[in-house]
Design a protein around this motif. Structure first.
Motif, PDB file in Angstrom:
ATOM      1  N   GLN A   1     -13.922  18.736  -4.456  1.00 48.37           N
ATOM      2  CA  GLN A   1     -13.964  19.593  -5.507  1.00 48.37           C
ATOM      3  C   GLN A   1     -15.019  19.410  -6.256  1.00 48.37           C
ATOM      4  O   GLN A   1     -15.572  18.305  -6.768  1.00 48.37           O
ATOM      5  N   VAL A   2     -15.968  20.291  -6.494  1.00 45.22           N
ATOM      6  CA  VAL A   2     -17.159  20.110  -7.251  1.00 45.22           C
ATOM      7  C   VAL A   2     -16.999  20.405  -8.702  1.00 45.22           C
ATOM      8  O   VAL A   2     -16.239  21.417  -9.209  1.00 45.22           O
ATOM      9  N   HIS A   3     -17.409  19.600  -9.654  1.00 46.05           N
ATOM     10  CA  HIS A   3     -17.460  19.563 -11.077  1.00 46.05           C
ATOM     11  C   HIS A   3     -18.790  19.588 -11.545  1.00 46.05           C
ATOM     12  O   HIS A   3     -19.724  18.731 -11.103  1.00 46.05           O
ATOM     13  N   VAL A   4     -19.069  20.645 -12.622  1.00 47.64           N
ATOM     14  CA  VAL A   4     -20.459  20.513 -13.409  1.00 47.64           C
ATOM     15  C   VAL A   4     -20.212  20.257 -14.819  1.00 47.64           C
ATOM     16  O   VAL A   4     -19.480  21.113 -15.528  1.00 47.64           O
ATOM     17  N   VAL A   5     -20.408  19.300 -15.653  1.00 47.04           N
ATOM     18  CA  VAL A   5     -20.199  18.853 -16.892  1.00 47.04           C
ATOM     19  C   VAL A   5     -21.514  18.707 -17.820  1.00 47.04           C
ATOM     20  O   VAL A   5     -21.936  17.814 -17.342  1.00 47.04           O
ATOM     21  N   GLU A   6     -21.271  19.404 -18.992  1.00 41.13           N
ATOM     22  CA  GLU A   6     -22.452  19.298 -19.742  1.00 41.13           C
ATOM     23  C   GLU A   6     -22.113  18.278 -21.040  1.00 41.13           C
ATOM     24  O   GLU A   6     -20.972  17.995 -21.297  1.00 41.13           O
ATOM     25  N   SER A   7     -23.283  17.816 -21.491  1.00 41.67           N
ATOM     26  CA  SER A   7     -22.787  16.993 -22.846  1.00 41.67           C
ATOM     27  C   SER A   7     -24.303  16.889 -23.535  1.00 41.67           C
ATOM     28  O   SER A   7     -25.388  17.328 -22.992  1.00 41.67           O
ATOM     29  N   GLY A   8     -24.093  16.550 -24.762  1.00 39.25           N
ATOM     30  CA  GLY A   8     -25.292  16.463 -25.842  1.00 39.25           C
ATOM     31  C   GLY A   8     -25.575  17.592 -26.679  1.00 39.25           C
ATOM     32  O   GLY A   8     -26.566  17.329 -27.568  1.00 39.25           O
ATOM     33  N   GLY A   9     -24.783  18.576 -26.714  1.00 34.23           N
ATOM     34  CA  GLY A   9     -25.066  19.540 -27.763  1.00 34.23           C
ATOM     35  C   GLY A   9     -24.676  18.969 -29.195  1.00 34.23           C
ATOM     36  O   GLY A   9     -24.240  17.962 -29.369  1.00 34.23           O
ATOM     37  N   GLY A  10     -24.922  19.776 -30.097  1.00 31.47           N
ATOM     38  CA  GLY A  10     -24.676  19.186 -31.633  1.00 31.47           C
ATOM     39  C   GLY A  10     -25.064  20.314 -32.629  1.00 31.47           C
ATOM     40  O   GLY A  10     -25.733  21.285 -32.232  1.00 31.47           O
ATOM     41  N   LEU A  11     -25.342  19.523 -33.788  1.00 31.33           N
ATOM     42  CA  LEU A  11     -25.943  20.372 -34.998  1.00 31.33           C
ATOM     43  C   LEU A  11     -27.195  19.636 -35.250  1.00 31.33           C
ATOM     44  O   LEU A  11     -27.091  18.546 -35.453  1.00 31.33           O
ATOM     45  N   VAL A  12     -28.307  20.245 -35.553  1.00 29.40           N
ATOM     46  CA  VAL A  12     -29.560  19.780 -36.034  1.00 29.40           C
ATOM     47  C   VAL A  12     -30.190  20.637 -36.856  1.00 29.40           C
ATOM     48  O   VAL A  12     -30.186  21.716 -36.931  1.00 29.40           O
ATOM     49  N   GLN A  13     -31.181  20.091 -37.519  1.00 29.66           N
ATOM     50  CA  GLN A  13     -31.963  20.793 -38.680  1.00 29.66           C
ATOM     51  C   GLN A  13     -32.962  21.588 -37.870  1.00 29.66           C
ATOM     52  O   GLN A  13     -33.562  20.761 -36.706  1.00 29.66           O
ATOM     53  N   ALA A  14     -33.622  22.590 -38.264  1.00 30.65           N
ATOM     54  CA  ALA A  14     -34.626  23.003 -37.812  1.00 30.65           C
ATOM     55  C   ALA A  14     -36.004  22.136 -37.568  1.00 30.65           C
ATOM     56  O   ALA A  14     -36.009  21.680 -38.564  1.00 30.65           O
ATOM     57  N   GLY A  15     -36.853  22.186 -36.545  1.00 35.64           N
ATOM     58  CA  GLY A  15     -37.556  21.075 -36.054  1.00 35.64           C
ATOM     59  C   GLY A  15     -37.135  20.058 -35.617  1.00 35.64           C
ATOM     60  O   GLY A  15     -38.147  19.347 -35.209  1.00 35.64           O
ATOM     61  N   GLY A  16     -36.059  19.784 -35.493  1.00 37.03           N
ATOM     62  CA  GLY A  16     -35.473  18.655 -34.886  1.00 37.03           C
ATOM     63  C   GLY A  16     -35.242  18.743 -33.244  1.00 37.03           C
ATOM     64  O   GLY A  16     -35.917  19.759 -32.706  1.00 37.03           O
ATOM     65  N   SER A  17     -34.765  17.806 -32.651  1.00 36.30           N
ATOM     66  CA  SER A  17     -34.661  17.560 -31.117  1.00 36.30           C
ATOM     67  C   SER A  17     -33.139  17.467 -30.692  1.00 36.30           C
ATOM     68  O   SER A  17     -32.420  16.764 -31.698  1.00 36.30           O
ATOM     69  N   LEU A  18     -33.040  17.639 -29.554  1.00 34.27           N
ATOM     70  CA  LEU A  18     -31.774  17.526 -28.834  1.00 34.27           C
ATOM     71  C   LEU A  18     -31.804  17.487 -27.515  1.00 34.27           C
ATOM     72  O   LEU A  18     -33.029  18.092 -26.783  1.00 34.27           O
ATOM     73  N   ARG A  19     -31.259  16.563 -26.757  1.00 34.20           N
ATOM     74  CA  ARG A  19     -31.099  16.260 -25.274  1.00 34.20           C
ATOM     75  C   ARG A  19     -29.912  16.746 -24.725  1.00 34.20           C
ATOM     76  O   ARG A  19     -28.836  16.130 -25.169  1.00 34.20           O
ATOM     77  N   LEU A  20     -29.733  17.709 -23.771  1.00 32.81           N
ATOM     78  CA  LEU A  20     -28.751  18.034 -23.094  1.00 32.81           C
ATOM     79  C   LEU A  20     -28.679  17.593 -21.841  1.00 32.81           C
ATOM     80  O   LEU A  20     -29.871  17.199 -21.117  1.00 32.81           O
ATOM     81  N   SER A  21     -27.570  17.172 -21.223  1.00 33.04           N
ATOM     82  CA  SER A  21     -27.264  16.528 -19.966  1.00 33.04           C
ATOM     83  C   SER A  21     -26.186  17.364 -19.017  1.00 33.04           C
ATOM     84  O   SER A  21     -25.379  17.848 -19.833  1.00 33.04           O
ATOM     85  N   CYS A  22     -26.379  17.544 -17.650  1.00 30.23           N
ATOM     86  CA  CYS A  22     -25.516  18.102 -17.031  1.00 30.23           C
ATOM     87  C   CYS A  22     -25.325  17.341 -15.700  1.00 30.23           C
ATOM     88  O   CYS A  22     -26.374  17.228 -14.958  1.00 30.23           O
ATOM     89  N   ALA A  23     -24.092  16.726 -15.372  1.00 27.19           N
ATOM     90  CA  ALA A  23     -24.062  16.151 -14.128  1.00 27.19           C
ATOM     91  C   ALA A  23     -22.918  16.832 -13.261  1.00 27.19           C
ATOM     92  O   ALA A  23     -22.028  17.292 -13.565  1.00 27.19           O
ATOM     93  N   ALA A  24     -23.644  16.830 -12.158  1.00 26.81           N
ATOM     94  CA  ALA A  24     -22.418  17.368 -10.994  1.00 26.81           C
ATOM     95  C   ALA A  24     -21.730  16.243 -10.265  1.00 26.81           C
ATOM     96  O   ALA A  24     -22.437  15.183  -9.700  1.00 26.81           O
ATOM     97  N   SER A  25     -20.614  16.452  -9.726  1.00 28.35           N
ATOM     98  CA  SER A  25     -20.048  15.492  -9.180  1.00 28.35           C
ATOM     99  C   SER A  25     -19.098  16.342  -7.890  1.00 28.35           C
ATOM    100  O   SER A  25     -18.591  17.394  -8.046  1.00 28.35           O
ATOM    101  N   GLY A  26     -18.743  15.448  -7.056  1.00 27.77           N
ATOM    102  CA  GLY A  26     -17.922  16.045  -5.735  1.00 27.77           C
ATOM    103  C   GLY A  26     -18.286  14.921  -4.699  1.00 27.77           C
ATOM    104  O   GLY A  26     -19.118  14.040  -4.620  1.00 27.77           O
ATOM    105  N   SER A  27     -18.026  15.590  -3.385  1.00 30.20           N
ATOM    106  CA  SER A  27     -18.114  14.757  -2.126  1.00 30.20           C
ATOM    107  C   SER A  27     -19.536  15.271  -1.165  1.00 30.20           C
ATOM    108  O   SER A  27     -19.485  16.346  -1.095  1.00 30.20           O
ATOM    109  N   ARG A  28     -20.229  14.048  -1.054  1.00 33.14           N
ATOM    110  CA  ARG A  28     -21.667  14.594  -0.359  1.00 33.14           C
ATOM    111  C   ARG A  28     -22.467  15.782  -0.839  1.00 33.14           C
ATOM    112  O   ARG A  28     -22.337  16.545  -0.169  1.00 33.14           O
ATOM    113  N   LEU A  29     -22.759  15.719  -2.265  1.00 34.28           N
ATOM    114  CA  LEU A  29     -23.283  16.859  -2.478  1.00 34.28           C
ATOM    115  C   LEU A  29     -24.556  17.257  -2.158  1.00 34.28           C
ATOM    116  O   LEU A  29     -25.335  16.286  -2.040  1.00 34.28           O
ATOM    117  N   SER A  30     -25.106  18.569  -1.651  1.00 35.41           N
ATOM    118  CA  SER A  30     -26.408  18.995  -1.691  1.00 35.41           C
ATOM    119  C   SER A  30     -26.665  19.727  -2.826  1.00 35.41           C
ATOM    120  O   SER A  30     -25.672  20.896  -3.019  1.00 35.41           O
TER     121      SER A  30
END
Length: 120
Positions: A1-30
């Motif tokens: 079974q394939v899963h796609v999971v994000e992380s890294g959101g949040g609250l930031v002030q204008a002008g700031g930075s954030l980095r989002l990540s997204c990882a896919a998992s499963g068997s022998r993915l392409s």
């Protein structure tokens, strides 16, 4: 079974930075194209940035020069580096990936979404 999971959101002030990540998992993915979309309250979901398996990228005009999409194929992960954030970037950000695993044909998968809030 394939899963796609994000992380890294949040609250930031204008002008700031954030980095989002997204990882896919499963068997022998392409994994083909991976991307980020966002949906603000009362608005339709819109494309933010996409990246193909060979590294070609495309961005929404509203984020060009501020956001950078990248991927680590060995980790089945896509990233979105967001700099110079603006209040209008506030939205739920969704990861999208076109994936085939050992058991299934190519399908489009969405993550559950991660909230990004930019305060003025």
């Amino acid at each position: 079974q394939v899963h796609v999971v994000e992380s890294g959101g949040g609250l930031v002030q204008a002008g700031g930075s954030l980095r989002l990540s997204c990882a896919a998992s499963g068997s022998r993915l392409s994994i083909n194209t991976m991307g980020w979309y966002r949906q603000a309250p009362g608005k339709q979901r819109e494309l933010v940035a996409v990246i193909t398996s060979d590294g070609s990228t495309n961005y929404a005009d509203s984020v060009k020069g501020r956001f950078t999409i990248s991927r680590d194929n060995a980790k089945n992960t896509v990233y979105l580096q967001m700099n110079s954030l603006k209040p209008e970037d506030t939205a739920v950000y969704y990861c999208n990936a076109f994936i085939r695993d050992y058991y299934t044909v190519w399908q489009n998968y969405w993550g559950q979404g991660t909230q990004v809030t930019v305060s003025s």
